[in-house]
Write a protein that holds these residues in place. Structure first.
Motif, PDB file in Angstrom:
ATOM      1  N   UNK A   1      32.185 -37.839  37.599  1.00 18.93           N
ATOM      2  CA  UNK A   1      32.163 -38.017  39.045  1.00 18.93           C
ATOM      3  C   UNK A   1      32.053 -39.499  39.354  1.00 18.93           C
ATOM      4  N   UNK A   2      32.689 -39.923  40.430  1.00 18.98           N
ATOM      5  CA  UNK A   2      32.651 -41.324  40.824  1.00 18.98           C
ATOM      6  C   UNK A   2      31.405 -41.569  41.659  1.00 18.98           C
ATOM      7  N   UNK A   3      30.284 -41.829  40.985  1.00 20.36           N
ATOM      8  CA  UNK A   3      29.036 -42.122  41.689  1.00 20.36           C
ATOM      9  C   UNK A   3      28.277 -43.206  40.927  1.00 20.36           C
ATOM     10  N   UNK A   4      27.407 -43.883  41.633  1.00 22.82           N
ATOM     11  CA  UNK A   4      26.667 -45.003  41.037  1.00 22.82           C
ATOM     12  C   UNK A   4      25.757 -44.527  39.907  1.00 22.82           C
ATOM     13  N   UNK A   5      25.154 -43.361  40.052  1.00 21.08           N
ATOM     14  CA  UNK A   5      24.218 -42.848  39.053  1.00 21.08           C
ATOM     15  C   UNK A   5      24.892 -42.631  37.700  1.00 21.08           C
ATOM     16  N   UNK A   6      26.107 -42.097  37.693  1.00 18.96           N
ATOM     17  CA  UNK A   6      26.775 -41.743  36.453  1.00 18.96           C
ATOM     18  C   UNK A   6      27.758 -42.793  35.961  1.00 18.96           C
ATOM     19  N   UNK A   7      27.929 -43.868  36.683  1.00 20.43           N
ATOM     20  CA  UNK A   7      28.942 -44.866  36.341  1.00 20.43           C
ATOM     21  C   UNK A   7      28.637 -45.550  35.008  1.00 20.43           C
ATOM     22  N   UNK A   8      29.650 -45.627  34.175  1.00 18.88           N
ATOM     23  CA  UNK A   8      29.513 -46.324  32.907  1.00 18.88           C
ATOM     24  C   UNK A   8      29.811 -47.801  33.021  1.00 18.88           C
ATOM     25  N   UNK A   9      30.357 -48.213  34.145  1.00 21.86           N
ATOM     26  CA  UNK A   9      30.690 -49.620  34.350  1.00 21.86           C
ATOM     27  C   UNK A   9      29.598 -50.370  35.101  1.00 21.86           C
ATOM     28  N   UNK A  10      28.957 -49.698  36.047  1.00 24.71           N
ATOM     29  CA  UNK A  10      28.033 -50.397  36.936  1.00 24.71           C
ATOM     30  C   UNK A  10      26.589 -50.415  36.451  1.00 24.71           C
ATOM     31  N   UNK A  11      26.227 -49.569  35.505  1.00 25.17           N
ATOM     32  CA  UNK A  11      24.831 -49.488  35.057  1.00 25.17           C
ATOM     33  C   UNK A  11      24.600 -50.282  33.788  1.00 25.17           C
ATOM     34  N   UNK A  12      23.369 -50.786  33.648  1.00 18.57           N
ATOM     35  CA  UNK A  12      23.000 -51.508  32.438  1.00 18.57           C
ATOM     36  C   UNK A  12      22.822 -50.555  31.268  1.00 18.57           C
ATOM     37  N   UNK A  13      22.173 -49.429  31.522  1.00 18.16           N
ATOM     38  CA  UNK A  13      21.929 -48.436  30.477  1.00 18.16           C
ATOM     39  C   UNK A  13      22.907 -47.283  30.667  1.00 18.16           C
ATOM     40  N   UNK A  14      23.746 -47.056  29.661  1.00 23.37           N
ATOM     41  CA  UNK A  14      24.799 -46.052  29.747  1.00 23.37           C
ATOM     42  C   UNK A  14      24.731 -45.149  28.522  1.00 23.37           C
ATOM     43  N   UNK A  15      24.874 -43.847  28.750  1.00 24.61           N
ATOM     44  CA  UNK A  15      24.931 -42.872  27.662  1.00 24.61           C
ATOM     45  C   UNK A  15      26.294 -42.201  27.719  1.00 24.61           C
ATOM     46  N   UNK A  16      26.950 -42.104  26.576  1.00 24.65           N
ATOM     47  CA  UNK A  16      28.245 -41.446  26.508  1.00 24.65           C
ATOM     48  C   UNK A  16      28.255 -40.391  25.421  1.00 24.65           C
ATOM     49  N   UNK A  17      28.889 -39.258  25.685  1.00 21.87           N
ATOM     50  CA  UNK A  17      29.027 -38.180  24.706  1.00 21.87           C
ATOM     51  C   UNK A  17      30.516 -37.891  24.564  1.00 21.87           C
ATOM     52  N   UNK A  18      31.044 -38.076  23.352  1.00 20.86           N
ATOM     53  CA  UNK A  18      32.458 -37.828  23.096  1.00 20.86           C
ATOM     54  C   UNK A  18      32.610 -37.002  21.825  1.00 20.86           C
ATOM     55  N   UNK A  19      33.798 -36.476  21.647  1.00 16.56           N
ATOM     56  CA  UNK A  19      34.101 -35.687  20.463  1.00 16.56           C
ATOM     57  C   UNK A  19      34.364 -36.616  19.288  1.00 16.56           C
ATOM     58  N   UNK A  20      33.928 -36.219  18.099  1.00 18.29           N
ATOM     59  CA  UNK A  20      34.186 -37.006  16.897  1.00 18.29           C
ATOM     60  C   UNK A  20      35.683 -36.970  16.580  1.00 18.29           C
ATOM     61  N   UNK A  21      36.213 -38.005  15.946  1.00 16.57           N
ATOM     62  CA  UNK A  21      37.646 -38.059  15.675  1.00 16.57           C
ATOM     63  C   UNK A  21      38.150 -36.910  14.805  1.00 16.57           C
ATOM     64  N   UNK A  22      37.335 -36.396  13.899  1.00 18.24           N
ATOM     65  CA  UNK A  22      37.759 -35.301  13.034  1.00 18.24           C
ATOM     66  C   UNK A  22      37.527 -33.928  13.666  1.00 18.24           C
ATOM     67  N   UNK A  23      37.140 -33.909  14.929  1.00 16.06           N
ATOM     68  CA  UNK A  23      36.897 -32.683  15.703  1.00 16.06           C
ATOM     69  C   UNK A  23      35.777 -31.830  15.121  1.00 16.06           C
ATOM     70  N   UNK A  24      34.857 -32.467  14.391  1.00 15.95           N
ATOM     71  CA  UNK A  24      33.699 -31.763  13.849  1.00 15.95           C
ATOM     72  C   UNK A  24      32.464 -32.570  14.206  1.00 15.95           C
ATOM     73  N   UNK A  25      31.862 -32.257  15.334  1.00 14.52           N
ATOM     74  CA  UNK A  25      30.671 -32.966  15.751  1.00 14.52           C
ATOM     75  C   UNK A  25      30.917 -33.803  16.997  1.00 14.52           C
ATOM     76  N   UNK A  26      29.900 -34.582  17.339  1.00 12.06           N
ATOM     77  CA  UNK A  26      29.964 -35.420  18.524  1.00 12.06           C
ATOM     78  C   UNK A  26      29.517 -36.835  18.199  1.00 12.06           C
ATOM     79  N   UNK A  27      29.863 -37.737  19.079  1.00 16.22           N
ATOM     80  CA  UNK A  27      29.403 -39.124  18.993  1.00 16.22           C
ATOM     81  C   UNK A  27      28.629 -39.419  20.267  1.00 16.22           C
TER      82      UNK A  27
END
Length: 144
Positions: free
Chosen positions: A34-60
């Motif tokens: 969502x485009x909001x200040x709370x969740x923004x990965x660009x505007x915040x100093x502390x950012x958490x991201x959850x993505x899929x691992x490249x081998x499709x087994x697990x998360x990063x």
């Protein structure tokens, strides 16, 4: 600083997607997209991201380093890979990030994202076609 950054990017940035009156954001580090200040990965100093691992087994799980050099995006993130399952990844995330005070307000959203990524990696179950007397089509055998 983050308020000024948000004011500059909230209406115009390359990650913004506008559909049906709702504004989404495709940036890294935005847990709910969502485009909001709370969740923004660009505007915040502390950012958490959850993505899929490249081998499709697990998360990063990635977070921004506190003292990262400005403009060095590749070296400004710290990433950990979790491949042992959803419960272990959720417990590890909770202990490492939210209990340590690194954006505890994003706990619910991050756990939902972890769960969604793991659910997408599960193989689709193929059920055998049911057969037998109960599942056969009924044919009327009336004779006049």
């Amino acid at each position: 600083m983050s308020d000024l950054t948000w004011l500059l990017i909230k209406n115009n940035n390359s990650f913004l997607v506008k559909r049906n009156g709702v504004q989404f954001s495709a940036e890294r580090g935005n847990l709910t997209n969502l485009n909001s200040h709370k969740y923004s990965g660009l505007a915040n100093k502390k950012v958490i991201g959850v993505t899929e691992a490249p081998d499709k087994k697990g998360i990063i799980i990635s977070k921004k380093k506190n003292r990262a050099p400005f403009g060095k995006i590749a070296s400004s993130t710290y990433e950990t890979t979790h491949t042992k399952g959803i419960r272990r990844a959720a417990r590890s995330f909770t202990n490492e990030y939210t209990r340590a005070g690194y954006r505890p307000d994003l706990r619910k959203e991050a756990l939902a994202r972890i769960s969604a990524v793991y659910q997408s990696q599960k193989p689709v179950k193929v059920h055998a076609k049911k057969s037998g007397r109960r599942h056969a089509t009924k044919v009327s055998t009336k004779s006049n």
